[in-house]
Design a protein around this motif. Structure first.
Motif, PDB file in Angstrom:
ATOM      1  N   ARG A 367       0.673  -1.310  -0.051  1.00 47.63           N
ATOM      2  CA  ARG A 367      -0.118   0.109  -0.066  1.00 47.63           C
ATOM      3  C   ARG A 367       0.951   1.440   0.006  1.00 47.63           C
ATOM      4  NH1 ARG A 367      -3.475   1.597  -2.537  1.00 47.63           N
ATOM      5  NH2 ARG A 367      -4.091  -0.552  -2.168  1.00 47.63           N
ATOM      6  N   ALA A 368       1.947   1.263   0.794  1.00 52.02           N
ATOM      7  CA  ALA A 368       2.785   2.520   0.982  1.00 52.02           C
ATOM      8  C   ALA A 368       3.483   2.656  -0.446  1.00 52.02           C
ATOM      9  CB  ALA A 368       3.770   2.351   2.080  1.00 52.02           C
ATOM     10  N   LEU A 369       4.017   1.600  -0.974  1.00 51.32           N
ATOM     11  CA  LEU A 369       4.550   1.651  -2.139  1.00 51.32           C
ATOM     12  C   LEU A 369       3.472   2.273  -3.392  1.00 51.32           C
ATOM     13  CD1 LEU A 369       6.714   0.970  -4.716  1.00 51.32           C
ATOM     14  CD2 LEU A 369       5.849  -1.186  -4.629  1.00 51.32           C
ATOM     15  N   ILE A 370       2.506   1.804  -3.423  1.00 49.74           N
ATOM     16  CA  ILE A 370       1.373   2.261  -4.502  1.00 49.74           C
ATOM     17  C   ILE A 370       1.082   3.734  -4.203  1.00 49.74           C
ATOM     18  CG2 ILE A 370      -1.031   1.939  -5.063  1.00 49.74           C
ATOM     19  CD1 ILE A 370      -0.470  -1.065  -4.902  1.00 49.74           C
ATOM     20  N   ASN A 371       0.883   4.067  -2.991  1.00 47.31           N
ATOM     21  CA  ASN A 371       0.687   5.724  -2.251  1.00 47.31           C
ATOM     22  C   ASN A 371       1.841   6.514  -2.940  1.00 47.31           C
ATOM     23  OD1 ASN A 371      -1.497   4.710  -1.543  1.00 47.31           O
ATOM     24  ND2 ASN A 371      -0.970   4.727   0.824  1.00 47.31           N
ATOM     25  N   ASP A 372       3.031   5.949  -2.843  1.00 44.74           N
ATOM     26  CA  ASP A 372       4.059   6.620  -3.165  1.00 44.74           C
ATOM     27  C   ASP A 372       4.233   7.101  -4.806  1.00 44.74           C
ATOM     28  OD1 ASP A 372       4.802   7.165  -0.656  1.00 44.74           O
ATOM     29  OD2 ASP A 372       6.595   5.801  -0.528  1.00 44.74           O
ATOM     30  N   ILE A 373       4.069   5.968  -5.245  1.00 45.72           N
ATOM     31  CA  ILE A 373       4.039   6.067  -6.743  1.00 45.72           C
ATOM     32  C   ILE A 373       2.923   6.908  -7.529  1.00 45.72           C
ATOM     33  CG2 ILE A 373       3.859   4.830  -9.106  1.00 45.72           C
ATOM     34  CD1 ILE A 373       5.565   2.610  -7.782  1.00 45.72           C
ATOM     35  N   SER A 374       1.874   6.730  -6.838  1.00 43.37           N
ATOM     36  CA  SER A 374       0.755   7.643  -7.200  1.00 43.37           C
ATOM     37  C   SER A 374       0.905   9.122  -7.136  1.00 43.37           C
ATOM     38  CB  SER A 374      -0.511   7.062  -6.217  1.00 43.37           C
ATOM     39  OG  SER A 374      -1.042   5.887  -6.574  1.00 43.37           O
ATOM     40  N   ARG A 375       1.366   9.509  -6.085  1.00 43.01           N
ATOM     41  CA  ARG A 375       1.918  10.681  -5.401  1.00 43.01           C
ATOM     42  C   ARG A 375       2.826  11.202  -6.673  1.00 43.01           C
ATOM     43  NH1 ARG A 375       1.244   9.394   0.131  1.00 43.01           N
ATOM     44  NH2 ARG A 375       3.441   8.470   0.121  1.00 43.01           N
ATOM     45  N   ILE A 376       3.903  10.532  -6.991  1.00 42.66           N
ATOM     46  CA  ILE A 376       4.671  10.894  -8.025  1.00 42.66           C
ATOM     47  C   ILE A 376       4.231  11.207  -9.129  1.00 42.66           C
ATOM     48  CG2 ILE A 376       6.658  10.069  -9.496  1.00 42.66           C
ATOM     49  CD1 ILE A 376       7.719   8.489  -7.091  1.00 42.66           C
ATOM     50  N   TYR A 377       3.138  10.387  -9.770  1.00 44.05           N
ATOM     51  CA  TYR A 377       2.539  10.706 -11.164  1.00 44.05           C
ATOM     52  C   TYR A 377       1.529  11.627 -10.938  1.00 44.05           C
ATOM     53  CZ  TYR A 377       6.020   7.451 -12.975  1.00 44.05           C
ATOM     54  OH  TYR A 377       6.956   7.024 -13.450  1.00 44.05           O
ATOM     55  N   ASP A 378       0.936  11.874  -9.770  1.00 45.79           N
ATOM     56  CA  ASP A 378      -0.166  12.978  -9.910  1.00 45.79           C
ATOM     57  C   ASP A 378       0.728  14.284  -9.916  1.00 45.79           C
ATOM     58  OD1 ASP A 378      -2.176  11.297  -9.268  1.00 45.79           O
ATOM     59  OD2 ASP A 378      -2.228  11.282  -7.062  1.00 45.79           O
ATOM     60  N   ARG A 379       1.748  14.453  -9.371  1.00 41.94           N
ATOM     61  CA  ARG A 379       2.495  15.582  -9.255  1.00 41.94           C
ATOM     62  C   ARG A 379       3.021  15.872 -10.848  1.00 41.94           C
ATOM     63  NH1 ARG A 379       5.397  13.832  -4.419  1.00 41.94           N
ATOM     64  NH2 ARG A 379       7.052  13.307  -5.777  1.00 41.94           N
ATOM     65  N   SER A 380       3.120  14.971 -11.456  1.00 45.73           N
ATOM     66  CA  SER A 380       3.650  15.047 -13.020  1.00 45.73           C
ATOM     67  C   SER A 380       2.582  15.166 -13.844  1.00 45.73           C
ATOM     68  CB  SER A 380       4.397  13.735 -13.317  1.00 45.73           C
ATOM     69  OG  SER A 380       5.372  13.420 -12.330  1.00 45.73           O
TER      70      SER A 380
END
Length: 385
Positions: A367-380
């Motif tokens: 879950r933490a991994l998916i959340n971190d990757i989601s935040r990265i691509y949301d910012r992008s």
């Protein structure tokens, strides 16, 4: 007399045990010169005696069998901390697994920790033995063809046991951290930190390590912590990821440096690792979503399968993760796991386009991994995952 013995770095261990006359007991420990000592004593009239040279408190193992390896579930073996003093050993209720050593301050602290662990440890032990037995069967069956049905059954049982052990493990972890806080300069704390460090945050671990003090840090257990800490730092958050070269299933070389400018998810796993195999479909679903959104990320899976390459290749196909990049970690020649301080499978490490480690995720909760990757691509400006 104890002062004279301690000044010479000598321990004298006198003990009593019932129903073992004419049989040998075997004591193993690290000597003052850091050599493994295997000593024996013939039980006579219910008594036995050992003498040796140690420079600091060390964990000793006493066994009814002359075995080179000690197993925690072996009822014929017990352990306790010895010091360069006059020591006396008895067994509570004549149970070999309940040693009562007097004369060792370190063992007194060890007894306190065991008392605190008490009920949780006794409940967890049989569950862990069941899990180990099932895991062994899983590894053996994973080498055979057409064993997927049995593997699924065993895997379900392992998952059930894992759910039962989780709250007990958490209780023990809480007990251990309280003990570390209450005994900051203890050899026992240094010894137990070795097994707990992967569950501690780096900041809390370094706090406990610094509180040990110079004397304990220079003990064999403190030095072991330092070694593990150095390996841990090599894969720590916000450090530059070390480059490596690995061989893929078709004998081509892959290098981390080839992916500079991209995000990289390193996945440390093995074909014989049940939690790894269970999470592969979830990780591949994440990979497929990322690729559909044209995300600039590579998945590189590093397997601890150098001795079982056929099973590694079969696992890649069976888990349908052929689109990832794959390589082997060889503990004898090219140990990428050590390079990144990996001691738990599965472990995932997220690296940014500049080569910095920005995420580290252990075990199979993603879950933490998916959340971190989601935040990265949301910012992008990409769609969220």
């Amino acid at each position: 007399m104890n002062a004279q013995i301690a000044s010479k770095g000598v321990f004298l261990l006198n003990g009593t045990v019932e129903q073992m006359d004419g049989k040998y007991l075997y004591l193993s420990y690290f000597s003052a010169s850091e050599k493994i000592i295997m000593d024996s004593s013939l039980v006579t009239n219910g008594g036995f005696h050992f003498k040796g040279h140690i420079s600091q408190p060390v964990l000793a193992f006493l066994s009814k069998r002359n075995a080179k390896r000690w197993n925690a579930s072996d009822t014929n073996t017990t352990s306790f901390f010895i010091e360069p003093k006059l020591l006396t050993l008895r067994f509570t209720n004549n149970v070999f697994g309940l040693p009562d050593l007097t004369g060792s301050d370190t063992e007194n602290e060890h007894k306190e920790l065991k008392r605190l662990r008490g009920e949780a440890a006794s409940l967890l032990a049989p569950l862990n033995r069941q899990y180990e037995e099932l895991n062994y069967r899983y590894i053996v069956l994973s080498k055979l063809k057409d064993s997927s049905t049995l593997l699924d059954l065993i895997g379900d049982k392992m998952d059930s046991l894992k759910e039962q052990t989780a709250p007990l493990s958490q209780r023990l972890f809480t007990i251990d951290t309280i003990f570390f806080r209450n005994h900051p300069h203890s050899i026992v704390t240094a010894h137990e930190l070795t097994y707990t460090m992967n569950r501690l945050s780096p900041a809390l671990f370094y706090t406990f390590y610094e509180q040990l003090g110079a004397e304990v840090q220079n003990s064999r257990y403190g030095k072991n912590l330092q070694l593990k800490m150095n390996n841990w730092k090599s894969g720590a958050m916000y450090t530059i990821a070390s480059d490596f070269e690995a061989t893929n299933p078709v004998q081509k070389k892959i290098r981390l440096a080839d992916y500079k400018g991209e995000y990289v998810l390193l996945i440390f796993w093995a074909s014989w690792c049940k939690p790894c195999r269970k999470e592969n479909p979830e990780l591949d679903s994440l990979y497929q979503v990322l690729k559909r959104n044209k995300a600039n990320i590579a998945f590189i899976a590093i397997a601890d399968d150098a001795d079982s390459q056929d099973r590694w290749k079969e696992a890649i196909k069976r888990d349908k993760v052929e689109l990832w990049q794959h390589g082997l970690s060889d503990r004898y020649q090219n140990d990428i796991m050590v390079l990144y301080g990996v001691s738990i499978l599965p472990t995932k490490i997220l690296i940014d386009p500049k080569g910095m480690i920005i995420g580290r995720y252990e075990n199979d909760n993603n879950r933490a991994l998916i959340n971190d990757i989601s935040r990265i691509y949301d910012r992008s400006g990409n769609d969220s995952l």
